[in-house]
Design a protein around this motif. Structure first.
Motif, mmCIF file in Angstrom:
data_model
loop_
_atom_site.group_PDB
_atom_site.id
_atom_site.type_symbol
_atom_site.label_atom_id
_atom_site.label_comp_id
_atom_site.label_asym_id
_atom_site.label_seq_id
_atom_site.Cartn_x
_atom_site.Cartn_y
_atom_site.Cartn_z
ATOM 1 N N UNK A 46 0.828 -1.194 0.000
ATOM 2 C CA UNK A 46 0.000 0.000 0.000
ATOM 3 C C UNK A 46 0.868 1.251 0.000
ATOM 4 N N UNK A 47 0.582 2.148 -0.946
ATOM 5 C CA UNK A 47 1.321 3.402 -1.033
ATOM 6 C C UNK A 47 2.642 3.318 -1.762
ATOM 7 N N UNK A 48 2.930 2.186 -2.396
ATOM 8 C CA UNK A 48 4.209 2.045 -3.100
ATOM 9 C C UNK A 48 4.334 3.103 -4.199
ATOM 10 N N UNK A 49 5.456 3.831 -4.240
ATOM 11 C CA UNK A 49 5.626 4.847 -5.278
ATOM 12 C C UNK A 49 6.163 4.301 -6.587
ATOM 13 N N UNK A 50 6.553 3.013 -6.606
ATOM 14 C CA UNK A 50 7.223 2.467 -7.791
ATOM 15 C C UNK A 50 6.697 1.102 -8.237
ATOM 16 N N UNK A 51 6.125 0.308 -7.341
ATOM 17 C CA UNK A 51 5.546 -0.974 -7.725
ATOM 18 C C UNK A 51 6.485 -2.153 -7.713
ATOM 19 N N UNK A 52 7.734 -1.961 -7.289
ATOM 20 C CA UNK A 52 8.681 -3.079 -7.282
ATOM 21 C C UNK A 52 8.595 -3.920 -6.009
ATOM 22 N N UNK A 53 7.776 -3.502 -5.049
ATOM 23 C CA UNK A 53 7.563 -4.284 -3.834
ATOM 24 C C UNK A 53 6.226 -5.025 -3.941
ATOM 25 N N UNK A 54 6.181 -5.965 -4.868
ATOM 26 C CA UNK A 54 4.964 -6.710 -5.187
ATOM 27 C C UNK A 54 4.555 -7.604 -4.021
ATOM 28 N N UNK A 55 3.261 -7.661 -3.749
ATOM 29 C CA UNK A 55 2.740 -8.582 -2.740
ATOM 30 C C UNK A 55 1.884 -9.675 -3.372
ATOM 31 N N UNK A 56 1.387 -9.412 -4.589
ATOM 32 C CA UNK A 56 0.607 -10.425 -5.298
ATOM 33 C C UNK A 56 0.772 -10.200 -6.803
ATOM 34 N N UNK A 57 1.579 -11.030 -7.460
ATOM 35 C CA UNK A 57 1.812 -10.847 -8.900
ATOM 36 C C UNK A 57 0.627 -11.250 -9.762
ATOM 37 N N UNK A 58 -0.401 -11.806 -9.141
ATOM 38 C CA UNK A 58 -1.564 -12.253 -9.902
ATOM 39 C C UNK A 58 -2.788 -11.364 -9.715
ATOM 40 N N UNK A 59 -2.548 -10.192 -9.168
ATOM 41 C CA UNK A 59 -3.608 -9.187 -9.053
ATOM 42 C C UNK A 59 -3.084 -7.850 -9.541
ATOM 43 N N UNK A 60 -3.925 -7.102 -10.250
ATOM 44 C CA UNK A 60 -3.557 -5.742 -10.622
ATOM 45 C C UNK A 60 -3.538 -4.874 -9.369
ATOM 46 N N UNK A 61 -2.712 -3.876 -9.380
ATOM 47 C CA UNK A 61 -2.608 -2.982 -8.229
ATOM 48 C C UNK A 61 -3.852 -2.097 -8.158
ATOM 49 N N UNK A 62 -4.691 -2.239 -7.140
ATOM 50 C CA UNK A 62 -5.918 -1.440 -7.069
ATOM 51 C C UNK A 62 -5.646 0.050 -6.931
ATOM 52 N N UNK A 63 -4.436 0.423 -6.478
ATOM 53 C CA UNK A 63 -4.121 1.841 -6.351
ATOM 54 C C UNK A 63 -3.906 2.507 -7.708
ATOM 55 N N UNK A 64 -3.787 1.694 -8.759
ATOM 56 C CA UNK A 64 -3.607 2.244 -10.103
ATOM 57 C C UNK A 64 -4.924 2.379 -10.839
ATOM 58 N N UNK A 65 -5.984 1.841 -10.261
ATOM 59 C CA UNK A 65 -7.291 1.910 -10.892
ATOM 60 C C UNK A 65 -7.986 0.568 -10.857
ATOM 61 N N UNK A 66 -9.200 0.561 -11.322
ATOM 62 C CA UNK A 66 -10.011 -0.666 -11.318
ATOM 63 C C UNK A 66 -9.649 -1.559 -12.498
ATOM 64 N N UNK A 67 -10.134 -2.789 -12.449
ATOM 65 C CA UNK A 67 -9.941 -3.709 -13.569
ATOM 66 C C UNK A 67 -10.582 -3.146 -14.827
ATOM 67 N N UNK A 68 -11.727 -2.522 -14.676
ATOM 68 C CA UNK A 68 -12.417 -1.921 -15.828
ATOM 69 C C UNK A 68 -11.552 -0.819 -16.448
ATOM 70 N N UNK A 69 -10.901 -0.015 -15.615
ATOM 71 C CA UNK A 69 -10.048 1.057 -16.135
ATOM 72 C C UNK A 69 -8.810 0.485 -16.825
ATOM 73 N N UNK A 70 -8.319 -0.624 -16.302
ATOM 74 C CA UNK A 70 -7.199 -1.297 -16.955
ATOM 75 C C UNK A 70 -7.615 -1.794 -18.336
#
Length: 921
Positions: A46-70
């Protein structure tokens, strides 16, 4: 395979989301970009400024937007014929509560289906780490934190956990029986068999107790489902049943019972410790020295399959058609990983983040298109550094800063210090693995653990490249060469360890065997030299040695003072055959400074006398702004030398940016000082020193009319910056036209005077760039000469670079076979100014292009003049191949050059600083 024509790197975070990328899709298409090059988009902390600290590689990051927006972004890119190159992070994941796989291990230990997912040494020789994962996140010693009540037992929807401020780790499932037994006994004494909540509670404990039995034969996945169901039931009971809630809440009393809390914690699958403990004792592999990032075992096929499920789905669906592999050198077996990746994505364009030393070439056995371009950026930058002034700069640096150590010796010292302060635990683990093998051989049976460890420390600190790639198939000639060179150098400095070095050479070359035990030892060595080089070279030495900072870059070599045009052509030609579509990068999120900062600093290599003169004067003017600490003035002379170069390189053209620039510089000098680790560091910040250097910056950049330094600095800066513009334009054109895929880092369409991360992740003003492109397109239709004249006259605003970029990218797309698959031919230049040009041709069937890029202009024109016409270029001419008899059109000016044997440079460079000629039959 969809080979990109050009990529555009964007940094996704909460300030730049899927919807924001969608909004610039049309702009990127109009600019001439073929692929969006995306930073990691998978669920991160949560709050990652870069995305390299992945916690789940099989889910899109919700902080970047919804699945629909993706999906909307993907659709928009598809509609604009823009591909998607995705950055993936196979090497590591975040050590965080949000990492469900890792937390499941801490809950269920060996019974977890993810037990082998992470690179953890469960069988550690220390009793307090055997069967436990070190959790080095406490701000002080364990006993101190416990005494202050900072380590607390808690309960919520996820179950029982231990917390330390933001840190949260789950209590193992088997501990639930112990924790809930007081409540169990209390409820038994007043059992109401008709109370469904009571019955549910007892059933939950019965299930947990049954699941806690080792080797109970229950499938790990079934076990996980049952535990999840039990935890959900308990939480529902807690929320609706006051008696159960009160009973569970009483568990908080343990927080005041140190002995019982200690017993509970000692029974877990983790061991909480002071964060500094990880330097000496560590039983998991990290990304470099970052405790919060834990390495993943991608050499196991089940791990590979599970961690790549989503990305392969996106590739299969055609949303992603290219992959960028982060930190390939952190993987246990990079070749096997890339083979697995290629098998799963046979048509994907794949590049790897691989940092190559000067003469190191990417292995042709790797089934990928190439690297992310650090190597290219280094060679390109070298073209604009005056080789013949190397000795002069060595003298200037030595006189001013008192610097006498070679860069090689600084790197070695930095690596030894990092090894002793950061990677001591990793070295211990490696030495023990080697010792297990040595006792089984006649050559190694008498070698002590202490001497083996000393030999390994010396060898890894003198290793010339990031790592070798010995695997179950053995190694190549290059691997043996690097091992041999390091052994020879190490033995020269530590001759008393000759026997140990000879044994290590045989071991590392695979001569003693390549079974699991031998490979494990070799693997640990290879996985130590890579982060050691990164931390010692990139993150320490580059901040200590400052002869010419344009050379201090990831993938660069400050000891190599520039390169000749011939050497550059040789590099491009050697690389082109095996990797014609490798990436050409001049700026990344990991760059130490922006591409135009380096281009500007290269000008200094042409002006050694003026540079030395100004250094001395600035030092006198700023002496009173230094702070005296224990009898010494700070910043010291080396820091001051470093700082003046940084100011020259990054100082803005627009004076209105000065207040913001001052804040940026203050933040930068503190980070640079911590990286250098001379007076302050990330481990032990020295606030007194940091206040001294940041205060020096603030006083030095004071815009007051009384500040004589600023007046004198501006005069010299304007001169250097004027020439730097032409360097920027030349390097941009070369990048866009040599073999390979050019990458544009976000915002670098205009001048990029950013510094190291996080400065280079600042938001980009895309609206102004969209408006600028529209304006350029409109004026191209009606008044090309007037547009070019305006761009040249106002060149400090960067619009001229934007113009060059847009027209070059569009030319690439119009002549794609020429630039993607065409031959590369260095052309002969004759005349008085031949050393001031980089010229080459591209050819494909009947198509031709010629790139003409000037350099070293300080001796050709005064700083306020333009490098145009025969008056500047005299008799200089480009000789054309006999089979290139065609007329030529300049894509920038529109000028047509008639067919002939040669092209007069003064006629081509008569109104624009560079030229890209396209042959017309």
């Amino acid at each position: 395979m969809h080979i990109p024509s050009a990529t555009y790197r964007v940094q996704f975070n909460s300030s730049f989301m899927f919807k924001d990328a969608r909004a610039i899709a049309e702009y990127l298409a109009d600019l001439g970009i073929s692929h969006l090059y995306a930073s990691p988009i998978f669920q991160a902390r949560t709050g990652s400024p870069h995305g390299y600290d992945v916690v789940d590689p099989n889910r899109l990051n919700p902080e970047l937007g919804s699945t629909a927006e993706f999906e909307e972004l993907a659709g928009t890119l598809r509609d604009r014929s823009i591909g998607w190159l995705q950055d993936i992070v196979p090497n590591h994941m975040a050590f965080a509560f949000e990492n469900r796989w890792l937390m499941n291990i801490l809950e269920d230990g060996p019974s977890s289906p993810f037990y082998d997912f992470f690179d953890i040494l469960w069988d550690h020789p220390y009793a307090n780490l055997k069967g436990k994962l070190l959790a080095p996140f406490l701000g002080g010693r364990f006993a101190e934190c416990r005494r202050r009540g900072e380590i607390r037992l808690g309960y919520d929807a996820e179950g029982f956990h231990v917390s330390y401020y933001e840190l949260k780790l789950p209590i193992k499932s088997a501990s639930y029986v112990r924790l809930l037994s007081p409540l169990y006994k209390d409820m038994q004494s007043r059992l109401d068999e008709e109370n469904l909540d009571d019955i549910s509670f007892f059933e939950c404990l019965d299930v947990i107790e049954a699941l806690s039995v080792r080797d109970n034969g229950i499938d790990p996945k079934d076990r996980q489902e049952k535990i999840t169901e039990v935890k959900s039931t308990l939480w529902n009971l807690y929320r609706r049943n006051s008696a159960i809630r009160q009973g569970i809440d009483r568990m908080a009393l343990l927080n005041g019972d140190r002995d019982n809390l200690d017993r509970l914690l000692s029974d877990q699958f983790f061991r909480l410790s002071f964060w500094q403990t990880s330097a000496d004792e560590i039983n998991y592999r990290r990304f470099f020295d970052i405790n919060e990032l834990i390495s993943v075992r991608q050499n196991k096929m089940e791990v590979f399959a599970q961690t790549h499920s989503l990305i392969f789905s996106l590739v299969d669906r055609g949303i992603v058609d290219g992959l960028r592999i982060d930190h390939i050198d952190g993987l246990s077996d990079p070749l096997q990983y890339l083979r697995n990746l290629r098998n799963a994505s046979p048509n994907a364009y794949i590049v790897a983040e691989k940092i190559l030393e000067a003469q190191e070439m990417l292995s042709e056995t790797w089934p990928i298109q190439g690297t992310t371009g650090y190597d290219f950026g280094s060679w390109l930058n070298g073209l604009f550094c005056r080789e013949e002034n190397e000795d002069r700069f060595r003298t200037i640096y030595s006189r001013f800063a008192g610097a006498t150590d070679s860069f090689e010796s600084i790197v070695y010292a930095a690596k030894r210090r990092i090894l002793e302060t950061v990677f001591a635990g990793d070295l211990d683990n490696l030495a023990r693995a080697v010792k297990k093998i040595s006792v089984q051989t006649a050559d190694g049976v008498d070698l002590s653990l202490k001497r083996l460890k000393e030999a390994l420390a010396e060898l890894s600190s003198r290793f010339p490249v990031y790592r070798t790639y010995i695997d179950k198939e053995g190694g190549g000639a290059a691997d043996r060469k690097y091992i041999g060179a390091a052994i020879e150098l190490s033995a020269m400095h530590r001759p008393y360890l000759q026997d140990e070095f000879l044994f290590l050479q045989k071991l590392l070359n695979g001569e003693l065997g390549l079974d699991d035990a031998h490979l494990q030892a070799i693997d640990r060595f290879q996985l130590l030299t890579a982060p050691l080089m990164a931390k010692g070279f990139e993150d320490t030495a580059l901040y200590v040695y400052g002869r010419l900072l344009s050379l201090n870059e990831v993938g660069g070599d400050p000891a190599r003072f520039g390169c000749s045009v011939e050497a550059f052509h040789d590099f491009i030609s050697r690389r082109m055959k095996p990797f014609p579509h490798t990436m050409n990068g001049t700026g990344t999120h990991d760059s130490k400074r922006g591409e135009d900062v380096r281009a500007r600093l290269d000008v200094l290599s042409e002006l050694p006398d003026a540079w030395e003169e100004n250094l001395s004067r600035w030092n006198r003017l700023n002496r009173g702004r230094k702070t005296r600490i224990e009898g010494k003035r700070f910043p010291d002379r080396n820091e001051e030398y470093f700082l003046y170069q940084t100011l020259i390189g990054a100082f803005p053209f627009d004076e209105s940016e000065l207040p913001n620039f001052t804040d940026r510089m203050k933040a930068y000098v503190i980070k640079a000082a911590r990286e250098a680790k001379v007076y302050t560091s990330w481990l032990r910040p020295d606030q007194t020193h940091e206040a001294a250097i940041s205060g020096f910056v603030e006083k030095m950049l004071n815009p007051s009319e009384k500040n004589r330094f600023m007046a004198e600095f501006r005069d010299f800066h304007e001169k250097v910056a004027a020439y730097g513009i032409f360097n920027s334009l030349s390097q941009a054109l070369i990048k866009l036209t040599v073999p390979g895929v050019p990458d544009v880092y976000q915002g670098a369409e205009l001048f990029d005077f950013s510094l190291v991360d996080p400065d280079n992740r600042r938001p980009v003003d895309f609206q102004s760039r969209i408006a600028l492109l529209d304006e350029i397109d409109e004026r191209l239709k009606n008044d090309r000469p007037g547009l070019i004249g305006s761009l040249v006259d106002t060149r400090t605003n960067g619009r001229i670079k934007f113009f060059l970029l847009a027209l070059s990218l569009r030319a690439r797309n119009r002549h794609l076979p020429l630039f993607q698959d065409g031959a590369y031919t260095p052309l002969i230049v004759e005349g008085l100014r031949k050393e001031n040009l980089v010229v080459f041709a591209r050819s494909f069937e009947d198509s031709w292009s010629i790139t003409i890029a000037p350099r070293f202009l300080t001796k050709l024109i005064p700083p306020d003049a333009l490098p145009f016409g025969r008056e500047v270029w005299q008799d200089t001419a480009v000789l054309l191949p006999t089979h290139a008899r065609c007329s030529w059109r300049d894509i920038f000016t529109g000028r047509v050059i008639p067919a002939g044997d040669a092209i007069c440079v003064g006629d081509v460079l008569d109104s624009f600083p560079v030229s890209l000629l396209i042959g017309e039959k």
